[in-house]
Design a protein around this motif. Structure first.
Motif, PDB file in Angstrom:
ATOM      1  N   ILE A   4      -3.281 -13.417 -28.994  1.00  0.00           N
ATOM      2  CA  ILE A   4      -4.102 -12.869 -30.082  1.00  0.00           C
ATOM      3  C   ILE A   4      -4.399 -11.397 -29.831  1.00  0.00           C
ATOM      4  O   ILE A   4      -4.308 -10.568 -30.738  1.00  0.00           O
ATOM      5  CB  ILE A   4      -5.396 -13.693 -30.252  1.00  0.00           C
ATOM      6  N   LYS A   5      -4.727 -11.059 -28.575  1.00  0.00           N
ATOM      7  CA  LYS A   5      -5.016  -9.667 -28.228  1.00  0.00           C
ATOM      8  C   LYS A   5      -3.796  -8.794 -28.459  1.00  0.00           C
ATOM      9  O   LYS A   5      -3.891  -7.692 -29.016  1.00  0.00           O
ATOM     10  CB  LYS A   5      -5.490  -9.553 -26.785  1.00  0.00           C
ATOM     11  N   GLU A   6      -2.621  -9.249 -28.063  1.00  0.00           N
ATOM     12  CA  GLU A   6      -1.389  -8.480 -28.267  1.00  0.00           C
ATOM     13  C   GLU A   6      -1.151  -8.239 -29.763  1.00  0.00           C
ATOM     14  O   GLU A   6      -0.777  -7.150 -30.178  1.00  0.00           O
ATOM     15  CB  GLU A   6      -0.197  -9.198 -27.646  1.00  0.00           C
ATOM     16  N   LYS A   7      -1.374  -9.262 -30.565  1.00  0.00           N
ATOM     17  CA  LYS A   7      -1.189  -9.131 -32.016  1.00  0.00           C
ATOM     18  C   LYS A   7      -2.237  -8.198 -32.604  1.00  0.00           C
ATOM     19  O   LYS A   7      -1.932  -7.403 -33.499  1.00  0.00           O
ATOM     20  CB  LYS A   7      -1.196 -10.492 -32.684  1.00  0.00           C
ATOM     21  N   ASP A   8      -3.478  -8.265 -32.114  1.00  0.00           N
ATOM     22  CA  ASP A   8      -4.510  -7.337 -32.572  1.00  0.00           C
ATOM     23  C   ASP A   8      -4.127  -5.895 -32.259  1.00  0.00           C
ATOM     24  O   ASP A   8      -4.321  -4.998 -33.079  1.00  0.00           O
ATOM     25  CB  ASP A   8      -5.861  -7.656 -31.920  1.00  0.00           C
ATOM     26  N   ASP A   9      -3.588  -5.674 -31.058  1.00  0.00           N
ATOM     27  CA  ASP A   9      -3.151  -4.330 -30.666  1.00  0.00           C
ATOM     28  C   ASP A   9      -2.035  -3.831 -31.582  1.00  0.00           C
ATOM     29  O   ASP A   9      -2.025  -2.665 -31.991  1.00  0.00           O
ATOM     30  CB  ASP A   9      -2.675  -4.316 -29.204  1.00  0.00           C
ATOM     31  N   ILE A  51      -1.498  -4.787 -34.680  1.00  0.00           N
ATOM     32  CA  ILE A  51      -2.091  -4.539 -35.998  1.00  0.00           C
ATOM     33  C   ILE A  51      -2.833  -3.200 -36.007  1.00  0.00           C
ATOM     34  O   ILE A  51      -2.695  -2.411 -36.942  1.00  0.00           O
ATOM     35  CB  ILE A  51      -3.021  -5.699 -36.409  1.00  0.00           C
ATOM     36  N   ARG A  52      -3.602  -2.914 -34.951  1.00  0.00           N
ATOM     37  CA  ARG A  52      -4.323  -1.644 -34.865  1.00  0.00           C
ATOM     38  C   ARG A  52      -3.353  -0.465 -34.859  1.00  0.00           C
ATOM     39  O   ARG A  52      -3.587   0.546 -35.518  1.00  0.00           O
ATOM     40  CB  ARG A  52      -5.218  -1.610 -33.625  1.00  0.00           C
ATOM     41  N   GLU A  53      -2.257  -0.598 -34.133  1.00  0.00           N
ATOM     42  CA  GLU A  53      -1.258   0.479 -34.084  1.00  0.00           C
ATOM     43  C   GLU A  53      -0.605   0.662 -35.453  1.00  0.00           C
ATOM     44  O   GLU A  53      -0.386   1.791 -35.898  1.00  0.00           O
ATOM     45  CB  GLU A  53      -0.205   0.179 -33.006  1.00  0.00           C
ATOM     46  N   GLU A  88      -2.000  -0.033 -38.346  1.00  0.00           N
ATOM     47  CA  GLU A  88      -3.020   0.588 -39.195  1.00  0.00           C
ATOM     48  C   GLU A  88      -3.118   2.089 -38.921  1.00  0.00           C
ATOM     49  O   GLU A  88      -3.240   2.891 -39.840  1.00  0.00           O
ATOM     50  CB  GLU A  88      -4.385  -0.077 -38.968  1.00  0.00           C
TER      51      GLU A  88
END
Length: 190
Positions: free
Chosen positions: A15-20, A22-24, A26
């Motif tokens: 989940i953290k990898e996917k959040d990272d 997504i942030r990149e 964005e």
């Protein structure tokens, strides 16, 4: 990926990898949108973005019964600068002019490069007399730039104003055309 079979640690890591990611994405989208609305050399608003804001400001002026003034600007003898001193020098002039324009208008005003050596300033909530006063600051800064940079030539600008108000309800096309026409009249008289 089968999340049901993952242990908690692995699931949280995923989940953290996917959040990272997504942030990149964005961040890259935000950066792309910024540059899609900017001129590559001056980083001022480009023609499309600037005219879109002008249209909104004209609507606001109409609603609030306020004036706005458009200033059409052309760098005098810019082709000669490019031809005699190179395009890198021409780009430097464009950047310097863009900076002078941006630094010497009010925060509510709009500055755009519409192409080549042409710029437009939208003096929001301003009649032509107000715009003339604001233009004097720009004129003074151009003179200062000429003294500080020691170019082998002087930078000068031709400009023309056109006012939008309820009394003079012009379209964007008419407003820009009138300002451009006034700029060329100014250029011929110099």
């Amino acid at each position: 990926m089968n999340y049901e079979d993952m242990d908690t640690k692995l699931l949280l890591k995923s989940i953290k990898e996917k959040d990272d990611i997504i942030r990149e994405l964005e961040r890259k989208l935000k950066e792309s949108l910024y540059y899609a609305n900017r001129d590559a050399i001056t980083e001022l608003l480009n023609r499309r973005a600037g005219l879109s804001l002008l249209e909104k400001e004209m609507d606001i002026s109409k609603i609030n019964n306020k004036s706005l003034t458009v200033c059409f600007i052309d760098i005098d003898r810019f082709k000669d600068i490019n031809d005699n001193f190179g395009h890198a020098q021409g780009d430097k002039i464009l950047k310097n002019i863009g900076k002078v324009l941006k630094d010497n208008v009010r925060k509510t005003d709009i500055v755009m490069r519409i192409g080549g050596d042409e710029f437009v300033i939208v003096f929001c909530d301003a009649e032509i007399d107000d715009a003339n006063i604001l233009w004097e600051r720009i004129y003074d800064e151009i003179n200062k730039l000429n003294k500080e940079t020691h170019y082998k030539y002087n930078i000068s600008l031709s400009y023309g104003f056109s006012e939008y108000s309820r009394k003079k309800p012009l379209s964007i096309k008419e407003l820009l055309h009138n300002a451009d026409k006034n700029m060329y009249s100014n250029k011929r008289s110099n």
